[in-house]
Design an enzyme around this catalytic site. Sequence first.
Site, PDB file in Angstrom:
ATOM      1  N   ASP A 165     -49.753 -37.671  29.659  1.00 40.74           N
ATOM      2  CA  ASP A 165     -49.490 -37.080  30.963  1.00 40.74           C
ATOM      3  C   ASP A 165     -48.544 -38.047  31.697  1.00 40.74           C
ATOM      4  OD1 ASP A 165     -49.846 -35.470  33.314  1.00 40.74           O
ATOM      5  OD2 ASP A 165     -51.209 -37.013  34.049  1.00 40.74           O
TER       6      ASP A 165
ATOM      7  N   ASP B 225     -55.193 -38.494  33.072  1.00 44.11           N
ATOM      8  CA  ASP B 225     -56.036 -39.021  34.148  1.00 44.11           C
ATOM      9  C   ASP B 225     -56.548 -37.966  35.111  1.00 44.11           C
ATOM     10  OD1 ASP B 225     -53.480 -38.560  35.442  1.00 44.11           O
ATOM     11  OD2 ASP B 225     -54.237 -39.800  37.080  1.00 44.11           O
TER      12      ASP B 225
END
Length: 439
Positions: free
Chosen positions: A137, A333
């Site tokens: 990400d 996250d």
Amino acid sequence: QPGDAVTGGTINVESPLVVRVEQVGEATRLSAIIALMERAAMEKPRIVELADRIAAYFVAVLLLVAAGTALGWYLVDPSKALWITVSVLVVTCPCALSLATPIALTVAAGSLARDGLLVTRGHAIETLARATHFVFDKTGTLTSGQMRLIDVLCLRADVPRERCLALAAALEQASEHPLAQALRTAQAGVDLPPVSEAVSVPGQGIAGEIAGQMYRIGRPAYALAESGQQLPPAAEAWLESGDTVVLLADAAGALALFRIGDELRPEARGLIDRLRASGKEVVLLTGDAPAVAARVAAALGIRTVHAGVTPDGKHACVSELQAAGAVVAMVGDGVNDAPVLALAQVSIAMGGGAQLARTQADFVLLSENLAHLQHGLQRAALTLVVIRQNLWWSFAYNIVALPAAIAGYVTPWMAGIGMSLSSLLVVLNSLRIQRLEVD
């Protein structure tokens, strides 16, 4: 603007909003993400330790061999049947075989925890060592997740960079907006000029008087509204960079452009380079705009980029990689990353990320230092080597000791010492993992 959709969980930093709730309960985006996550967890391959499977068959075969040995020696020399059978059972006790994998994994888990990488699932270390594709990400993972001043473009030769920064930070002193905070942080410790008659226009910018002159900072159209000037051609490339750009202007026109964005983690480039050098495929998978994702990918040397992707799209992207035979390690996250963290063969969540992401991850990077993930990869690779060495030693020991015991060359006390030394060797070999010098 009126009519825009607001996702639940969005943080509003300034100016009150009136919203109409259109989706509740199972219809919300969060519920859809949780459903994806639960489905992915069920689809996740369940890796069963090889040593446990082998040990189960080994014990059954050993009992048959011991029974055959007892019967054979009873027919040949009944006085030797008991102690030879005991020697066979003791010398081939599968302690070393049963310890081969778990002791190595235990030592590795402790070493990784000291490196700031917490192991939450048993299969994680072995799978991390076997991973072929690393999917990252962007926001909060490869970047810090906090707005920082990236660059300043001065548009007038008579106003230096330091003066432009001081004016911008002074105007933003009363604002709680993340962009304002980024400008103030860039001038931390610097005495700022006093501002009078400050006026904030929500969503546009701030105007104020400094040393008897009016200044504006914010969106280019708002900042230039008083002067009626146009942006110079040099500013066009900045506006297309994908970062947030704010303009400082006075009554005569534009003074400076400030590019503010999410700062890359300083260790991110080193990790990506090491992964690519070791033959791993690196993929950037983000919901951010393509222009922003492309800039980050170019800075880090990532060739494969999927931008503007929804949680469903991330799930589908990882599924496609797995269908092609990839062993996927996902690093994320946020809440949006939870489904793919659950789906990937091995997953790493940032320690400061969303709780939902941490609960679905196989590793939690408590230190939030991506260099420690590289340390984890080195230890995981060594752990796999140590496990193989332990298994080979366990098999070699039994292949040599079993025929000798059946033939009556090994007494029970010799068998006990041999079995203990075999287990001790496995433990000592596993301790090499914690002495690995990572770089």
